[in-house]
Design a protein around this motif. Structure first.
Motif, short mmCIF file in Angstrom:
data_model
loop_
_atom_site.label_atom_id
_atom_site.label_comp_id
_atom_site.label_asym_id
_atom_site.label_seq_id
_atom_site.Cartn_x
_atom_site.Cartn_y
_atom_site.Cartn_z
N SER A 1 -3.74 4.79 -5.35
CA SER A 1 -4.30 4.14 -4.18
C SER A 1 -4.59 2.69 -4.53
O SER A 1 -4.60 2.31 -5.70
N ARG A 2 -4.86 1.91 -3.52
CA ARG A 2 -5.19 0.50 -3.73
C ARG A 2 -6.41 0.35 -4.65
O ARG A 2 -6.50 -0.59 -5.42
N ASP B 1 -7.04 2.15 -7.20
CA ASP B 1 -6.67 2.50 -8.57
C ASP B 1 -6.07 1.34 -9.33
O ASP B 1 -5.97 1.37 -10.56
N GLY C 1 1.04 4.00 -2.89
CA GLY C 1 0.84 5.40 -2.52
C GLY C 1 1.99 6.29 -2.99
O GLY C 1 1.77 7.41 -3.46
N ASN D 1 0.83 -1.21 0.00
CA ASN D 1 0.00 0.00 0.00
C ASN D 1 0.86 1.25 0.00
O ASN D 1 0.56 2.23 -0.70
#
Length: 193
Positions: free
Chosen positions: A82-83, A85, A77, A73
């Motif tokens: 983000s996760r 995406d 980032g 993560n």
């Protein structure tokens, strides 16, 4: 209603998961709680693929949890994503039981290949040797090929270190970040090429 021979089969992530069912194609099912299929944006530009789910992931049914998931993560980032995406999956869909030995990856690989075809990412990040070797049909270790884009069926594939490896070998984080910077450059430039 039956499909005629001329009608193409159109896969979706849901249809692939349905086709897996409660898979018993190999012995891995004996050690799992549930199948860990994949999660994230089904239209993601980047797909992260690891080797196999661990115990936390097996309990929750979601890939990349626990300490290695937290590190991934942070890596995502740092890429400005983000996760939600990206799309996350593993080569193997079941957590091997302790002492189960080296599993046959061919059954899971066929489902992963279908997942990739549906998501159609611009870039794949193969996290660790097992995922890279299975997707590329090679025997090289990640240390030998990381930092160099490979070709997976017209999609750029960046082999890099798995987050669990990076937790054990933090001195390799700089190299993994260099790999991700190359991925970011491809995404910024518009994708495949």
């Amino acid at each position: 209603m039956r499909r005629t021979a001329a009608e193409p089969v159109v896969d979706t992530l849901e249809s692939i998961r349905r086709d897996m069912g409660e898979c018993t194609r190999c012995g891995l099912f004996r050690g799992r709680t549930q199948i860990v299929f994949g999660t994230g944006n089904p239209r993601a530009r980047v797909m992260f693929i690891g080797d196999m789910p661990l115990a936390d992931e097996d309990r929750e049914g979601v890939p990349f949890l626990g300490a290695s998931g937290e590190l991934l993560n942070k890596m995502i980032g740092a890429m400005g994503l983000s996760r939600g995406d990206v799309y996350l999956s593993n080569l193997l869909k079941c957590c091997p039981a302790p002492g189960q030995g080296r599993p046959d990856t061919s059954f899971c690989l066929s489902f992963l290949e279908r997942q990739i075809a549906v998501v159609r990412p611009d870039v794949i990040c193969a996290l660790g040797a097992v995922a890279a070797q299975a997707l590329l049909g090679i025997t090289s270790g990640v240390a030998e090929i990381r930092g160099q884009f490979q070709n997976y069926r017209g999609i750029r594939l960046m082999p890099t270190f798995h987050p669990s490896f990076l937790l054990r070998h933090p001195e390799r984080k700089r190299q993994a970040w260099q790999d991700l910077q190359q991925v970011m450059a491809v995404l910024k430039a518009g994708g495949r090429g």
